[in-house]
Design a protein around this motif. Sequence first.
Motif, PDB file in Angstrom:
ATOM      1  N   CYS A  62      17.322 -51.353  -8.020  1.00 35.59           N
ATOM      2  CA  CYS A  62      18.743 -50.967  -8.030  1.00 35.59           C
ATOM      3  C   CYS A  62      19.098 -50.454  -9.431  1.00 35.59           C
ATOM      4  O   CYS A  62      19.903 -51.053 -10.155  1.00 35.59           O
ATOM      5  CB  CYS A  62      19.613 -52.153  -7.630  1.00 35.59           C
ATOM      6  SG  CYS A  62      19.207 -52.807  -5.990  1.00 35.59           S
ATOM      7  N   LEU A  75      23.910 -53.829  -1.923  1.00 40.73           N
ATOM      8  CA  LEU A  75      23.002 -52.720  -2.199  1.00 40.73           C
ATOM      9  C   LEU A  75      21.755 -52.883  -1.335  1.00 40.73           C
ATOM     10  O   LEU A  75      21.034 -53.871  -1.473  1.00 40.73           O
ATOM     11  CB  LEU A  75      22.619 -52.729  -3.679  1.00 40.73           C
ATOM     12  CG  LEU A  75      23.791 -52.643  -4.659  1.00 40.73           C
ATOM     13  CD1 LEU A  75      23.332 -52.945  -6.077  1.00 40.73           C
ATOM     14  CD2 LEU A  75      24.440 -51.274  -4.570  1.00 40.73           C
ATOM     15  N   THR A  79      22.246 -57.840  -3.061  1.00 37.69           N
ATOM     16  CA  THR A  79      21.302 -56.932  -2.414  1.00 37.69           C
ATOM     17  C   THR A  79      21.018 -57.406  -0.999  1.00 37.69           C
ATOM     18  O   THR A  79      21.222 -58.579  -0.667  1.00 37.69           O
ATOM     19  CB  THR A  79      19.969 -56.861  -3.184  1.00 37.69           C
ATOM     20  OG1 THR A  79      19.352 -58.153  -3.165  1.00 37.69           O
ATOM     21  CG2 THR A  79      20.174 -56.379  -4.610  1.00 37.69           C
TER      22      THR A  79
END
Length: 192
Positions: A92, A82, A60
């Motif tokens: 997520c 992400l 992330t």
Amino acid sequence: MPSSRVSRSPLLMSPDESALLVVDLQERLLAAQGDAERIVWNARRLAQAAAALGVRRAATEQAPEKLGPTVAPLAELLPPRLPKADFSAGACVDLLEEWSREGVRSVVLAGIETHVCIAQTALDLLSAGFEPHVAVDAVGSRFAVDHQTALRRLEGSAVTLTTTEATLFEWCESSANPAFREISKLAKEGGP
């Protein structure tokens, strides 16, 4: 016919039921970490071991437009990151639903900061039915009191604390594993 070994403990991780989640190891965030080199070194070793052993990997980035991208040594070892605005990677949802469908049970966490994004992610993973494992030598906070307090809180909340090297060998399971030579090489690396 007798078995050649006792059944493997459900407390141990296996590559097919594990995932590695690297949380927010971004340039600007790492600049404030006193132990940034150690954190990145261990996260890289985890990512390399995960690749060698077929462990799922994800990463992330917290507000990447403001805090920059994942650092280069890690970016090349991880799938596209992400982006997130929430501190917890529990935001997520698509990733976590995919892992759940694929039978992921254990999620190893590496990244920063221990008391914010790592703690909130670990607790959300626990709530979602995963078994979070925090590699204590691959996470950090700007201040030692935040890091230590978060680790105590997580351990008291049934999150498993582990280390990078313990994770490497737990995923590998045996010296007969074809990836053992690479895992052994990672374990023998000199630290920062």
